[in-house]
Write an enzyme that holds these catalytic residues in place. Sequence first.
Site, short mmCIF file in Angstrom:
data_model
loop_
_atom_site.label_atom_id
_atom_site.label_comp_id
_atom_site.label_asym_id
_atom_site.label_seq_id
_atom_site.Cartn_x
_atom_site.Cartn_y
_atom_site.Cartn_z
N ASP A 238 0.65 -1.13 0.16
CA ASP A 238 -0.02 -0.14 0.01
C ASP A 238 0.90 1.41 0.06
O ASP A 238 1.25 1.62 1.08
CB ASP A 238 -0.92 -0.08 1.28
N ASP B 92 -8.44 2.67 -10.20
CA ASP B 92 -8.50 1.38 -9.45
C ASP B 92 -8.48 1.75 -8.16
O ASP B 92 -7.67 2.42 -7.54
CB ASP B 92 -7.61 0.36 -9.82
N HIS C 82 -9.66 3.07 -1.33
CA HIS C 82 -8.52 2.61 -0.41
C HIS C 82 -7.51 3.94 -0.44
O HIS C 82 -6.53 3.52 0.22
CB HIS C 82 -7.98 1.63 -0.88
N GLU D 108 -13.01 3.69 -9.06
CA GLU D 108 -13.64 2.60 -8.53
C GLU D 108 -13.92 3.11 -7.18
O GLU D 108 -12.86 2.95 -6.04
CB GLU D 108 -12.69 1.41 -8.72
#
EC number: 3.2.1.1
Length: 493
Positions: free
Chosen positions: A177, A207, A211, A244
């Site tokens: 990440d 994408d 997150h 997304e």
Amino acid sequence: MFKLALTLTLCLAGSLSLAQHNPHWWGNRNTIVHLFEWKWSDIAQECESFLGPRGFAGVQVSPVNENIIAAGRPWWERYQPISYKLTTRSGNEEEFGDMVRRCNDVGVRIYVDVLLNHMSGDFDGVVVGTAGTEAEPREKSFPGVPYTAQDFHPTCEITDWNDRFQVQQCELVGLKDLDQSSDWVRSKLIEFLDHLIELGVAGFRVDAAKHMASEDLEYIYSSLSNLNIDHGFPHNSRPFIFQEVIDHGHETVSRDEYKDLGAVTEFRFSEEIGNAFRGNNALKWLQSWGTGWGFLPSGQALTFVDNHDNQRDAGAVLNYKSPKQYKMATAFHLAYPYGISRVMSSFAFDDHDTPPPQDAQERIVSPEFDEDGACVNGWICEHRWRQIYAMVGFKNAVRDTEVTGWWDNGDNQISFCRGNKGFLAINNNLYDLSQDLNTCLPEGTYCDVISGSLIDGSCTGKSVTVNEYGFGYIHIGSDDFDGVLALHVDARV
């Protein structure tokens, strides 16, 4: 002075984010197709020979940057990057640039699926990517960028999806990440995206956007260059952004945090349209489709029947394996004036990890076509089904009109007009639809573009004669190959 500067900054940020909702379509075109896992050379040819002539507005392409090489070459290896070099199984940078140029030249825009959230997940030892770059993902060492461990969030798993910290700073399915608040990481991501803009792309599908913190994405988006005027974009055009964000209505990280930065993938649309055409919800309720169903405002919603992820999941989502219902759902999707529409173009799969069609050396093979233009050799190519590409033409023909003349039978037979330019009827009941209905069209004979085409002044499928009052006799049998009929002014005999 401070207040003036702050006001100007806020106005600039607002104008940039508004501009990032513009997909930069040519003329009346207004449908994107996702050519999932296609090679760049094949997309270029498809733009010139099919997508441009059929009025498609743009193509979403698979990730363009170097990725790991996974055993068996599953599709998801493209989502495990190790550098920003433009070499994948779809082709190299030269082939990518050639594709973008050729597609732009025929009015088909290119939108790249980009991976800003992460790098590759754990692989033991040194791995070699599709461009020959070495990396050590387990050590968070990606010298091809370069990134080191300090450029990533500390390793942790997402175990509680209601914990914002975990969702945005832990590793999504083990993917390393990135820390988008880091100046170095931001600079490398901006450099990567700007290079694609220089090559002529019109925008990006981001994408795993949920997150990443929206304020980090806002900084990255606002720092990007304007689109390349050498590819036909007006001066000061901003890249189209669609993000997304999976939000079923009870998420800690909400789609509303991202909708002002660019469009957002409206997953509720996909789920609800699947429910309806699987017979779990009466079609009569679709009259209020859109924001009346709790969806995002139309200009902020990227809409789809299925995508490359959820078509592989169990549940309500429709895919090519239920063709009659899928074509009805897609017809409704493209006929009803809501959202920024994207259609799927798949390859056949038997399980979640099935790779795209490939040869013995694991090279992606080009799609082949039968005498009707449909794909064979493992490619599904829903965008080449007449019932779908004809609705792309329908959507172009009726652009800027509203829904009028709604009719339903109180159950699963519906029809509606798009102004005086188009008419759609659907029968999802187990009995025939046989009815004189208001088509809202001018008097004349029209080809049903679902069952056939208008060729040399005659229809190869059904036709409907509309009287001086706009009414025509509509018949869709319960056992017809397709459960939908579509008429529009560009298919008038």
